[in-house]
Write a protein that holds these residues in place. Sequence first.
Motif, PDB file in Angstrom:
ATOM      1  N   PHE A 128     -20.645 -34.492  33.909  1.00  9.73           N
ATOM      2  CA  PHE A 128     -20.010 -33.855  35.044  1.00  9.73           C
ATOM      3  C   PHE A 128     -18.524 -33.644  34.816  1.00  9.73           C
ATOM      4  N   ALA A 129     -18.052 -32.510  35.327  1.00  9.57           N
ATOM      5  CA  ALA A 129     -16.626 -32.200  35.361  1.00  9.57           C
ATOM      6  C   ALA A 129     -16.308 -31.677  36.755  1.00  9.57           C
ATOM      7  N   ALA A 130     -15.058 -31.758  37.142  1.00 10.30           N
ATOM      8  CA  ALA A 130     -14.612 -31.236  38.433  1.00 10.30           C
ATOM      9  C   ALA A 130     -13.406 -30.335  38.209  1.00 10.30           C
ATOM     10  N   VAL A 131     -13.218 -29.382  39.117  1.00 14.68           N
ATOM     11  CA  VAL A 131     -12.154 -28.394  38.936  1.00 14.68           C
ATOM     12  C   VAL A 131     -10.790 -28.899  39.403  1.00 14.68           C
ATOM     13  N   SER A 132     -10.751 -30.095  40.006  1.00 16.37           N
ATOM     14  CA  SER A 132      -9.475 -30.665  40.434  1.00 16.37           C
ATOM     15  C   SER A 132      -9.641 -32.168  40.630  1.00 16.37           C
ATOM     16  N   ARG A 133      -8.521 -32.880  40.645  1.00 12.67           N
ATOM     17  CA  ARG A 133      -8.569 -34.319  40.926  1.00 12.67           C
ATOM     18  C   ARG A 133      -9.087 -34.571  42.336  1.00 12.67           C
ATOM     19  N   HIS A 134      -8.734 -33.687  43.266  1.00 11.44           N
ATOM     20  CA  HIS A 134      -9.207 -33.834  44.644  1.00 11.44           C
ATOM     21  C   HIS A 134     -10.735 -33.738  44.707  1.00 11.44           C
ATOM     22  N   THR A 135     -11.306 -32.750  44.009  1.00  7.72           N
ATOM     23  CA  THR A 135     -12.755 -32.597  44.000  1.00  7.72           C
ATOM     24  C   THR A 135     -13.419 -33.788  43.319  1.00  7.72           C
ATOM     25  N   ALA A 136     -12.851 -34.246  42.220  1.00  8.37           N
ATOM     26  CA  ALA A 136     -13.410 -35.408  41.528  1.00  8.37           C
ATOM     27  C   ALA A 136     -13.425 -36.634  42.434  1.00  8.37           C
ATOM     28  N   ALA A 137     -12.328 -36.841  43.175  1.00  6.46           N
ATOM     29  CA  ALA A 137     -12.258 -37.999  44.074  1.00  6.46           C
ATOM     30  C   ALA A 137     -13.292 -37.897  45.181  1.00  6.46           C
ATOM     31  N   ALA A 138     -13.560 -36.673  45.650  1.00  9.70           N
ATOM     32  CA  ALA A 138     -14.547 -36.488  46.723  1.00  9.70           C
ATOM     33  C   ALA A 138     -15.958 -36.838  46.281  1.00  9.70           C
ATOM     34  N   TRP A 139     -16.215 -36.767  44.959  1.00  5.73           N
ATOM     35  CA  TRP A 139     -17.559 -37.026  44.430  1.00  5.73           C
ATOM     36  C   TRP A 139     -17.708 -38.422  43.826  1.00  5.73           C
ATOM     37  N   GLN A 140     -16.667 -39.230  43.808  1.00  6.73           N
ATOM     38  CA  GLN A 140     -16.719 -40.502  43.091  1.00  6.73           C
ATOM     39  C   GLN A 140     -17.739 -41.475  43.663  1.00  6.73           C
ATOM     40  N   HIS A 141     -18.089 -41.322  44.934  1.00  6.79           N
ATOM     41  CA  HIS A 141     -19.108 -42.215  45.500  1.00  6.79           C
ATOM     42  C   HIS A 141     -20.490 -41.942  44.920  1.00  6.79           C
ATOM     43  N   ALA A 142     -20.668 -40.744  44.333  1.00  3.86           N
ATOM     44  CA  ALA A 142     -21.974 -40.360  43.803  1.00  3.86           C
ATOM     45  C   ALA A 142     -21.988 -40.236  42.287  1.00  3.86           C
ATOM     46  N   VAL A 143     -20.832 -39.956  41.679  1.00  2.00           N
ATOM     47  CA  VAL A 143     -20.725 -39.790  40.228  1.00  2.00           C
ATOM     48  C   VAL A 143     -19.583 -40.671  39.739  1.00  2.00           C
ATOM     49  N   ASP A 144     -19.889 -41.603  38.841  1.00  2.00           N
ATOM     50  CA  ASP A 144     -18.854 -42.553  38.430  1.00  2.00           C
ATOM     51  C   ASP A 144     -18.028 -42.097  37.239  1.00  2.00           C
ATOM     52  N   ASP A 145     -18.434 -41.008  36.592  1.00  2.00           N
ATOM     53  CA  ASP A 145     -17.698 -40.542  35.413  1.00  2.00           C
ATOM     54  C   ASP A 145     -17.559 -39.023  35.495  1.00  2.00           C
ATOM     55  N   ILE A 146     -16.407 -38.553  35.956  1.00  2.00           N
ATOM     56  CA  ILE A 146     -16.165 -37.128  36.132  1.00  2.00           C
ATOM     57  C   ILE A 146     -14.902 -36.737  35.372  1.00  2.00           C
ATOM     58  N   GLU A 147     -15.057 -35.821  34.448  1.00  2.00           N
ATOM     59  CA  GLU A 147     -13.903 -35.266  33.739  1.00  2.00           C
ATOM     60  C   GLU A 147     -13.258 -34.193  34.613  1.00  2.00           C
ATOM     61  N   VAL A 148     -11.944 -34.142  34.673  1.00  2.00           N
ATOM     62  CA  VAL A 148     -11.242 -33.119  35.442  1.00  2.00           C
ATOM     63  C   VAL A 148     -10.777 -32.021  34.487  1.00  2.00           C
ATOM     64  N   VAL A 149     -11.310 -30.820  34.689  1.00  2.00           N
ATOM     65  CA  VAL A 149     -10.905 -29.646  33.907  1.00  2.00           C
ATOM     66  C   VAL A 149     -10.486 -28.576  34.910  1.00  2.00           C
ATOM     67  N   PRO A 150      -9.188 -28.412  35.164  1.00  2.26           N
ATOM     68  CA  PRO A 150      -8.749 -27.470  36.200  1.00  2.26           C
ATOM     69  C   PRO A 150      -9.169 -26.034  35.900  1.00  2.26           C
ATOM     70  N   ASN A 151      -9.355 -25.264  36.960  1.00  4.39           N
ATOM     71  CA  ASN A 151      -9.630 -23.836  36.803  1.00  4.39           C
ATOM     72  C   ASN A 151      -8.503 -23.181  36.003  1.00  4.39           C
ATOM     73  N   GLY A 152      -8.879 -22.369  35.036  1.00  4.94           N
ATOM     74  CA  GLY A 152      -7.878 -21.657  34.260  1.00  4.94           C
ATOM     75  C   GLY A 152      -7.430 -20.381  34.961  1.00  4.94           C
ATOM     76  N   VAL A 153      -6.271 -19.912  34.613  1.00  2.00           N
ATOM     77  CA  VAL A 153      -5.733 -18.669  35.174  1.00  2.00           C
ATOM     78  C   VAL A 153      -5.344 -17.756  34.011  1.00  2.00           C
ATOM     79  N   ASP A 154      -5.872 -16.556  34.004  1.00  2.23           N
ATOM     80  CA  ASP A 154      -5.507 -15.563  32.986  1.00  2.23           C
ATOM     81  C   ASP A 154      -4.192 -14.913  33.415  1.00  2.23           C
TER      82      ASP A 154
END
Length: 236
Positions: A154-180
Motif C-alpha cells: 500500500f501507498a498513500a498520496v499524502s501523509r494525511h491520507t496515510a494517517a487516516a488509514w493507519q487503523h486498517a493498514v500498518d505499513d503505508i508508503e507515502v508517494v505524493p501526487n506528482g505535478v507536471d
Amino acid sequence: MTADPLRIALIASSRYPIRQPFPGGLESHVWYLARTLSGDGHHVTLFAGPGSDRTLGCAHLQVRTLDVSHAARQDVSMPSMWFMQEHHAYLQLMLDLSGPLAESFDVVHNHSLHYLPVAMASAVPAPVLSTLHTPPTPWLESALAVRSGAGAHFAAVSRHTAAAWQHAVDDIEVVPNGVDLDSWPEGRGGPHLIWFGRLVPEKGAHVAVDAARRAGFPIVLAGPISDAEYFDRMIR
C-alpha cells in the motif's frame, strides 16, 4: 532506461475513462503515470472506463459488463445496476489476473476505489500495490479486514491520507501526487484567486475562501457540488 522494462498493469476506474478533461485527481494521476511509464520504456496495460486515451502508448484491458436477466433484477437482493456492473468488471479483471493473465505482469498497480483488487490481491502471482487516494470507505475497510496480506502492498498520496488509514493498514508508503510543471506554466496572473475541485468538506474550499478573505482577494470557485449540505452551510 538502464534497467529492464517492467510489465505493469494499472487498474483505474471501470466507469470513468482515463483522458482529458479528467473527472478528478485520481484519473489525472493515472493518466500522467501511464504516459510517463510508457515513455520510459515500460510495457503498461491500463484497465479503465471505455473511451480512455489511446495515445498514452499503452495497451488496454477490456471492461467486461454484465447483462443482468429480468428475473435477477426482480430479486429483492438486486442492488443498483451501476454497482453490479462495477462489481462484475473488477471480479472479471481479478480472475483474469489470477488466471489467464497470471504470468503477463511483473507488478499490478491498483488505483481503483473498489474492494475486489484489495480483497483478491493474494490470488494474483504478481505483487499488487494499491495506492490509497481517499479517506477510508466501508467497502475498502472490509477488504482490508479479510485480506491474507500476501502480495498486497500500500501507498498513500499524502501523509494525511496515510494517517487516516493507519487503523486498517500498518505499513503505508507515502508517494505524493506528482505535478507536471510543463503543463502548468506560470501565467500573467490577475486580480482573482481561483480554487477548483469537488465541493466536499475534505477538499477544503471553505479554507480557501477564508484564506482569500484574509489576504484581501476575491476568489472564484470551480467544480461540481458533490455535497449539497456542505455547500449550502459553508460556501453559499
